[in-house]
Design an enzyme around this catalytic site. Structure first.
Site, PDB file in Angstrom:
ATOM      1  N   SER A   1       0.876  -1.181   0.000  1.00 41.58           N
ATOM      2  CA  SER A   1       0.000   0.000   0.000  1.00 41.58           C
ATOM      3  C   SER A   1       0.908   1.224   0.000  1.00 41.58           C
ATOM      4  O   SER A   1       2.079   1.136   0.401  1.00 41.58           O
ATOM      5  CB  SER A   1      -0.835   0.021   1.283  1.00 41.58           C
ATOM      6  OG  SER A   1      -1.480   1.281   1.448  1.00 41.58           O
TER       7      SER A   1
ATOM      8  N   TYR B   1      -2.402  -1.942  10.246  1.00 40.09           N
ATOM      9  CA  TYR B   1      -2.394  -2.064   8.776  1.00 40.09           C
ATOM     10  C   TYR B   1      -1.113  -1.464   8.196  1.00 40.09           C
ATOM     11  O   TYR B   1      -0.431  -2.083   7.385  1.00 40.09           O
ATOM     12  CB  TYR B   1      -3.628  -1.352   8.223  1.00 40.09           C
ATOM     13  CG  TYR B   1      -3.778  -1.374   6.710  1.00 40.09           C
ATOM     14  CD1 TYR B   1      -4.425  -2.433   6.086  1.00 40.09           C
ATOM     15  CD2 TYR B   1      -3.301  -0.329   5.917  1.00 40.09           C
ATOM     16  CE1 TYR B   1      -4.575  -2.451   4.700  1.00 40.09           C
ATOM     17  CE2 TYR B   1      -3.447  -0.336   4.543  1.00 40.09           C
ATOM     18  CZ  TYR B   1      -4.095  -1.401   3.934  1.00 40.09           C
ATOM     19  OH  TYR B   1      -4.249  -1.421   2.563  1.00 40.09           O
TER      20      TYR B   1
END
Ligand SMILES: NC(=O)c1ccc[n+]([C@@H]2O[C@H](COP(=O)([O-])OP(=O)(O)OC[C@H]3O[C@@H](n4cnc5c(N)ncnc54)[C@H](O)[C@@H]3O)[C@@H](O)[C@H]2O)c1
Length: 244
Positions: A141, A154
């Protein structure tokens, strides 16, 4: 066609970025194995691809289970004889203040988003060593590169995926296994809550969310011979977010 006769195993292949990548891969001649926890969506998507005359197989598996991961590769090889490409993409995300984050929730996120990615990569490498090579694309990401409030687990896991990618790439570079990562910005998929979409678009320099199809094109580049001299790289595709 860029993937003629290639076999691609795609985790998180039932939805979002994984599903759009499967769609693009079959249009480039690949056979696809869709690995996902979501059986309903996975089976429906398998049927949709087969209706287009594509060769597709859905396998229900949890990427945090060593047994499930091994079984999904076994089924892929039984069905199509080999695995050339692995799009290691399944993941979860939730926004929550860190001081309220239960340890179990932290563990769950890191378990799926980092441990699961390792387990799939390890199995892929085992098969690719036997076969004499292959390509792996891990989904990290842009939050593997920059921080954000409320997503500590995350973001830590995705940062882990970026450096896992470099480390595995170096370890297997001489064995003809290329390993890169895709780092999406905010992409319009079911992982993004409807109520957040406007704010996330506004926070993106291009003032819109990315499309799963736009991620699929980057994955095709990383998975195919078009990126034949790239390994250990993390390609950021984020509408300019991390340039800020
Ligand atoms: N959409 C975004 O804005 C964005 C941004 C950066 C990174 N990503 C990453 O892209 C990847 C794909 O996400 P998406 O946006 O397509 O979301 P999505 O929710 O549409 O797809 C994720 C898929 O992964 C599957 N999955 C989740 N946990 C699993 C597990 N333990 N085992 C097997 N399958 C599992 C889900 O069932 C789902 O089908 C994720 O790794 C996500 O973190 C997404």
């Amino acid at each position: 066609m860029k993937l003629q006769d290639k076999v691609a195993l795609i985790t998180g292949g039932a939805s979002g970025i994984g599903a759009e990548t499967a769609r693009l891969f079959v249009s480039e001649g690949a056979k696809v194995v869709l690995v996902d926890l979501n059986e309903e969506k996975g089976k429906a998507f398998e049927a949709e691809l087969k209706a287009l005359n594509a060769e597709a197989l859905f396998v229900k598996a949890n990427i945090t289970s060593e047994e499930d991961v091994a079984a999904s590769f076994r089924q892929a090889i039984e069905a199509f004889g080999k695995v050339d490409i692995v799009f290691n993409n399944a993941g979860i995300g939730r926004v929550q203040p860190s001081h309220e984050l239960e340890y179990a929730e932290w563990r769950h996120t890191v378990n799926v988003d980092l441990d699961g990615v390792f387990l799939v990569a390890r199995e892929a490498i085992r098969e690719m060593l036997k076969a004499g090579g292959g390509t792996i694309v891990n989904t990290a990401s842009m939050y593997g590169w920059v921080g954000s409030p409320g997503s500590a687990a995350y973001n830590a896991a995705k940062g882990g995926v970026v450096n896992l990618t470099r480390s595995l790439a170096l370890e297997y570079a001489e064995q003809n296994i290329r390993i890169n990562a895709l780092c999406p910005g905010f992409i319009d998929t079911p992982i993004i809550p409807e109520e957040s979409k406007q704010a996330l678009s506004a926070a993106t320099p291009m003032k819109r969310l990315g499309k799963a199809e736009e991620m699929a094109k980057a994955v095709l580049f990383l998975a195919s011979d078009d990126s034949s001299f790239m390994t250990g790289n993390s390609l950021i595709v984020d509408g300019g977010y991390t340039a800020q």
